[in-house]
Write an enzyme that holds these catalytic residues in place. Sequence first.
Site, PDB file in Angstrom:
ATOM      1  N   HIS A 148     197.904 118.784  -7.157  1.00 13.96           N
ATOM      2  CA  HIS A 148     197.449 118.032  -8.318  1.00 13.96           C
ATOM      3  C   HIS A 148     195.927 118.020  -8.322  1.00 13.96           C
ATOM      4  CE1 HIS A 148     198.641 115.410  -5.003  1.00 13.96           C
ATOM      5  NE2 HIS A 148     197.577 114.689  -5.296  1.00 13.96           N
ATOM      6  N   GLU A 166     202.941 121.875   0.780  1.00 19.89           N
ATOM      7  CA  GLU A 166     202.610 122.885   1.787  1.00 19.89           C
ATOM      8  C   GLU A 166     203.625 122.881   2.932  1.00 19.89           C
ATOM      9  OE1 GLU A 166     199.891 125.344   2.284  1.00 19.89           O
ATOM     10  OE2 GLU A 166     200.252 125.128   0.155  1.00 19.89           O
ATOM     11  N   ALA A 193     194.220 109.637   3.546  1.00 19.03           N
ATOM     12  CA  ALA A 193     193.189 110.329   4.324  1.00 19.03           C
ATOM     13  C   ALA A 193     193.800 111.520   5.060  1.00 19.03           C
ATOM     14  CB  ALA A 193     192.557 109.373   5.329  1.00 19.03           C
ATOM     15  N   LEU A 209     190.873 107.537  10.910  1.00 14.43           N
ATOM     16  CA  LEU A 209     192.251 107.807  11.355  1.00 14.43           C
ATOM     17  C   LEU A 209     192.298 108.279  12.802  1.00 14.43           C
ATOM     18  CD1 LEU A 209     194.365 109.548   8.573  1.00 14.43           C
ATOM     19  CD2 LEU A 209     194.421 107.186   9.324  1.00 14.43           C
ATOM     20  N   ASP A 212     192.405 111.633  -4.811  1.00 13.82           N
ATOM     21  CA  ASP A 212     193.534 110.749  -5.102  1.00 13.82           C
ATOM     22  C   ASP A 212     193.188 109.287  -4.857  1.00 13.82           C
ATOM     23  OD1 ASP A 212     194.768 113.145  -5.406  1.00 13.82           O
ATOM     24  OD2 ASP A 212     196.417 112.750  -4.017  1.00 13.82           O
ATOM     25  N   TYR A 261     197.597 123.109   8.665  1.00 17.80           N
ATOM     26  CA  TYR A 261     197.668 121.931   7.765  1.00 17.80           C
ATOM     27  C   TYR A 261     199.121 121.624   7.440  1.00 17.80           C
ATOM     28  CZ  TYR A 261     197.541 119.263   3.399  1.00 17.80           C
ATOM     29  OH  TYR A 261     197.761 118.317   2.418  1.00 17.80           O
ATOM     30  N   SER A 312     203.195 116.761   1.565  1.00 14.90           N
ATOM     31  CA  SER A 312     202.676 117.858   0.731  1.00 14.90           C
ATOM     32  C   SER A 312     203.696 118.981   0.544  1.00 14.90           C
ATOM     33  CB  SER A 312     201.431 118.435   1.424  1.00 14.90           C
ATOM     34  OG  SER A 312     201.078 119.673   0.858  1.00 14.90           O
TER      35      SER A 312
HETATM   36  P1  NAP Z   1     190.594 114.816  -0.455  1.00 18.76           P
HETATM   37  O1  NAP Z   1     189.917 114.736  -1.795  1.00 18.76           O
HETATM   38  O2  NAP Z   1     190.239 115.906   0.475  1.00 18.76           O
HETATM   39  O3  NAP Z   1     190.345 113.398   0.262  1.00 18.76           O
HETATM   40  C1  NAP Z   1     190.627 113.224   1.632  1.00 18.76           C
HETATM   41  C2  NAP Z   1     190.146 111.849   2.059  1.00 18.76           C
HETATM   42  O4  NAP Z   1     190.432 111.666   3.444  1.00 18.76           O
HETATM   43  C3  NAP Z   1     188.637 111.614   1.890  1.00 18.76           C
HETATM   44  O5  NAP Z   1     188.423 110.296   1.429  1.00 18.76           O
HETATM   45  C4  NAP Z   1     188.135 111.760   3.317  1.00 18.76           C
HETATM   46  O6  NAP Z   1     186.931 111.060   3.569  1.00 18.76           O
HETATM   47  C5  NAP Z   1     189.284 111.125   4.075  1.00 18.76           C
HETATM   48  N1  NAP Z   1     189.293 111.459   5.501  1.00 18.76           N
HETATM   49  C6  NAP Z   1     189.264 112.677   6.082  1.00 18.76           C
HETATM   50  N2  NAP Z   1     189.313 112.578   7.413  1.00 18.76           N
HETATM   51  C7  NAP Z   1     189.370 111.249   7.705  1.00 18.76           C
HETATM   52  C8  NAP Z   1     189.429 110.500   8.898  1.00 18.76           C
HETATM   53  N3  NAP Z   1     189.426 111.090  10.093  1.00 18.76           N
HETATM   54  N4  NAP Z   1     189.489 109.149   8.814  1.00 18.76           N
HETATM   55  C9  NAP Z   1     189.474 108.536   7.618  1.00 18.76           C
HETATM   56  N5  NAP Z   1     189.388 109.181   6.445  1.00 18.76           N
HETATM   57  C10 NAP Z   1     189.341 110.530   6.481  1.00 18.76           C
HETATM   58  O7  NAP Z   1     192.179 114.864  -0.648  1.00 18.76           O
HETATM   59  P2  NAP Z   1     193.079 114.511  -1.937  1.00 18.76           P
HETATM   60  O8  NAP Z   1     193.244 115.739  -2.763  1.00 18.76           O
HETATM   61  O9  NAP Z   1     192.615 113.262  -2.542  1.00 18.76           O
HETATM   62  O10 NAP Z   1     194.490 114.290  -1.225  1.00 18.76           O
HETATM   63  C11 NAP Z   1     194.882 113.001  -0.750  1.00 18.76           C
HETATM   64  C12 NAP Z   1     195.979 113.157   0.282  1.00 18.76           C
HETATM   65  O11 NAP Z   1     197.092 113.813  -0.302  1.00 18.76           O
HETATM   66  C13 NAP Z   1     195.618 114.011   1.496  1.00 18.76           C
HETATM   67  O12 NAP Z   1     196.318 113.490   2.597  1.00 18.76           O
HETATM   68  C14 NAP Z   1     196.142 115.384   1.156  1.00 18.76           C
HETATM   69  O13 NAP Z   1     196.394 116.120   2.330  1.00 18.76           O
HETATM   70  C15 NAP Z   1     197.404 115.010   0.418  1.00 18.76           C
HETATM   71  N6  NAP Z   1     197.891 115.928  -0.597  1.00 18.76           N
HETATM   72  C16 NAP Z   1     197.057 116.380  -1.561  1.00 18.76           C
HETATM   73  C17 NAP Z   1     197.554 117.190  -2.565  1.00 18.76           C
HETATM   74  C18 NAP Z   1     196.681 117.685  -3.678  1.00 18.76           C
HETATM   75  O14 NAP Z   1     197.094 118.630  -4.367  1.00 18.76           O
HETATM   76  N7  NAP Z   1     195.544 117.067  -3.932  1.00 18.76           N
HETATM   77  C19 NAP Z   1     198.925 117.543  -2.576  1.00 18.76           C
HETATM   78  C20 NAP Z   1     199.745 117.036  -1.561  1.00 18.76           C
HETATM   79  C21 NAP Z   1     199.234 116.213  -0.574  1.00 18.76           C
HETATM   80  P3  NAP Z   1     185.474 111.725   3.302  1.00 18.76           P
HETATM   81  O15 NAP Z   1     185.197 111.507   1.832  1.00 18.76           O
HETATM   82  O16 NAP Z   1     184.608 110.958   4.210  1.00 18.76           O
HETATM   83  O17 NAP Z   1     185.590 113.190   3.633  1.00 18.76           O
HETATM   84  O1  F7E Z   2     194.640 127.149  -2.956  1.00 19.54           O
HETATM   85  C1  F7E Z   2     194.525 130.781  -3.582  1.00 19.54           C
HETATM   86  C2  F7E Z   2     194.899 130.321  -2.194  1.00 19.54           C
HETATM   87  O2  F7E Z   2     192.949 125.748  -1.772  1.00 19.54           O
HETATM   88  C3  F7E Z   2     195.610 127.452  -3.922  1.00 19.54           C
HETATM   89  C4  F7E Z   2     195.587 121.052  -1.068  1.00 19.54           C
HETATM   90  O3  F7E Z   2     195.347 119.948  -1.899  1.00 19.54           O
HETATM   91  O4  F7E Z   2     197.494 121.701  -2.357  1.00 19.54           O
HETATM   92  C5  F7E Z   2     196.246 122.151  -1.872  1.00 19.54           C
HETATM   93  O5  F7E Z   2     196.420 123.302  -1.036  1.00 19.54           O
HETATM   94  C6  F7E Z   2     195.900 128.950  -3.908  1.00 19.54           C
HETATM   95  C7  F7E Z   2     196.166 129.522  -2.510  1.00 19.54           C
HETATM   96  O6  F7E Z   2     195.136 124.726  -2.587  1.00 19.54           O
HETATM   97  C8  F7E Z   2     190.925 131.247  -3.577  1.00 19.54           C
HETATM   98  O7  F7E Z   2     195.115 131.431  -1.325  1.00 19.54           O
HETATM   99  C9  F7E Z   2     192.675 132.389  -4.164  1.00 19.54           C
HETATM  100  O8  F7E Z   2     197.268 130.377  -2.560  1.00 19.54           O
HETATM  101  O9  F7E Z   2     193.425 125.315  -4.219  1.00 19.54           O
HETATM  102  P1  F7E Z   2     193.923 125.703  -2.888  1.00 19.54           P
HETATM  103  P2  F7E Z   2     196.370 124.794  -1.588  1.00 19.54           P
HETATM  104  O10 F7E Z   2     196.113 125.671  -0.437  1.00 19.54           O
HETATM  105  O11 F7E Z   2     197.580 125.069  -2.410  1.00 19.54           O
HETATM  106  C10 F7E Z   2     198.430 121.300  -1.356  1.00 19.54           C
HETATM  107  C11 F7E Z   2     199.671 120.813  -2.051  1.00 19.54           C
HETATM  108  C12 F7E Z   2     197.864 120.356  -0.375  1.00 19.54           C
HETATM  109  O12 F7E Z   2     198.568 119.517   0.173  1.00 19.54           O
HETATM  110  C13 F7E Z   2     196.481 120.624   0.102  1.00 19.54           C
HETATM  111  O13 F7E Z   2     195.903 119.452   0.667  1.00 19.54           O
HETATM  112  O14 F7E Z   2     194.756 129.650  -4.410  1.00 19.54           O
HETATM  113  N1  F7E Z   2     193.110 131.209  -3.700  1.00 19.54           N
HETATM  114  N2  F7E Z   2     191.337 132.448  -4.090  1.00 19.54           N
HETATM  115  C14 F7E Z   2     192.054 130.464  -3.332  1.00 19.54           C
HETATM  116  N3  F7E Z   2     191.969 129.205  -2.838  1.00 19.54           N
HETATM  117  C15 F7E Z   2     190.734 128.711  -2.588  1.00 19.54           C
HETATM  118  N4  F7E Z   2     190.616 127.456  -2.121  1.00 19.54           N
HETATM  119  N5  F7E Z   2     189.603 129.466  -2.790  1.00 19.54           N
HETATM  120  C16 F7E Z   2     189.651 130.743  -3.287  1.00 19.54           C
HETATM  121  O15 F7E Z   2     188.616 131.374  -3.461  1.00 19.54           O
END
Ligand code: NAP
Ligand code: F7E
Length: 321
Positions: free
Chosen positions: A177, A125, A79, A57, A13, A147, A123
């Site tokens: 996303h 979650e 982050a 952080l 993101d 988480y 999130s």
């Molecule tokens: P991501 O790809 O895992 O990126 C996480 C970022 O956080 C990376 O830049 C990571 O740095 C940094 N980070 C981790 N620990 C840190 C620390 N202690 N201090 C400073 N930076 C740190 O996650 P994303 O998918 O872009 O998601 C962005 C945010 O939205 C996260 O907070 C996630 O929990 C939340 N979120 C994501 C989704 C989704 O579906 N993607 C949905 C809802 C909420 P490094 O590159 O060094 O590891």
């Molecule tokens: O799992 C199932 C797993 O790890 C999605 C993060 O960005 O979105 C993300 O969390 C589903 C789950 O994402 C595998 O059990 C099956 O039901 O892609 P995921 P997540 O857990 O939904 C939320 C909104 C966030 O905030 C989080 O940061 O898929 N599943 N088999 C699997 N998942 C993974 N990773 N690997 C498997 O082999």
Amino acid sequence: MPKALITGITGQDGSYLAEFLLTQGYEVVGMVRRTSTVNFHRIAEIQDQIELVPGDLGDQISLIHILEQHRPQEVYNLAAQSFVQTSWTQPVFTGDVTGLGVTRLLDAIRIVDPGIRFYQASSSEMFGKVVEVPQRESTPFYPRSPYGVAKVYGHWITINYRESYGLHATSGILFNHESPRRGREFVTRKITNHVAQIKLGLTDELRLGNLDAQRDWGFAGDYVKAMWLMLQQDEPQDYVVATGETHSVEEFLRVAFEYVNLDWHDYVIQDPRYMRPAEVDLLVGDPSKAGANLGWEPAVSFTELVKMMVDADIELLKVSS
Ligand code: NAP
Ligand code: F7E
């Protein structure tokens, strides 16, 4: 020129948000943590247009210094330890970074400049074992992982700082996303990466956990626009950002494999290693408040997203092989 600080700029993101803010005429400062190997691949194309500053952080002093030195008007806290599965094996670390890290940043803002507008990456979650379908801003939380619990803390501390100190602090409750920049451990990218490998003859199996889980999957490039829109509002409010559609992991598999004329049944093996101690079975968001107040709606459909990710992974593997 407005200035924004993004934590998590090296993540999925963060990279899309940085690109979007540059198109809006922002000066972008990104906080990066020290790693033994450089991990700037997602921001390589914009690295000369942004400023990267070291911080973590977990270290509040670093946060205060960054705010004092760079004086942003907006802070986007993206982050986190964001992988749900890892949160069971590192629950304390996840609580510290994903939960307490929000307080460290909010308090740094309170100390340095309470006029800063703050975005928290909440999130879906947090809804976990859902008590209402679809989930909206008023739906009670029932997190199902360390988480999810840490994100509930981050969400409420953001509300608390808004109410206690009058900060313009808001949370986007974003549903899943994805994009070609998604980490390979998440299920969508794991699938599209393996579809590409299988298509190119590099492997012949894909090991997965629970195929029945349902998610509301959108495109990350669309979702970062909602983050920015939230900080442009006079009144700070929390928003659900989602597509309003839900699909199972099995459906994602089917669409991805069919796109390259393969049958997923021939390659997928269910592996208990990828099952979770507690599962989130069904997520589907109601984004109507974001539509009404922000004028936000997703542009990329589920099928377009799957195809975009498969195409990108095939291209990536062709270039690197
Ligand atoms: P991501 O790809 O895992 O990126 C996480 C970022 O956080 C990376 O830049 C990571 O740095 C940094 N980070 C981790 N620990 C840190 C620390 N202690 N201090 C400073 N930076 C740190 O996650 P994303 O998918 O872009 O998601 C962005 C945010 O939205 C996260 O907070 C996630 O929990 C939340 N979120 C994501 C989704 C989704 O579906 N993607 C949905 C809802 C909420 P490094 O590159 O060094 O590891
Ligand atoms: O799992 C199932 C797993 O790890 C999605 C993060 O960005 O979105 C993300 O969390 C589903 C789950 O994402 C595998 O059990 C099956 O039901 O892609 P995921 P997540 O857990 O939904 C939320 C909104 C966030 O905030 C989080 O940061 O898929 N599943 N088999 C699997 N998942 C993974 N990773 N690997 C498997 O082999």
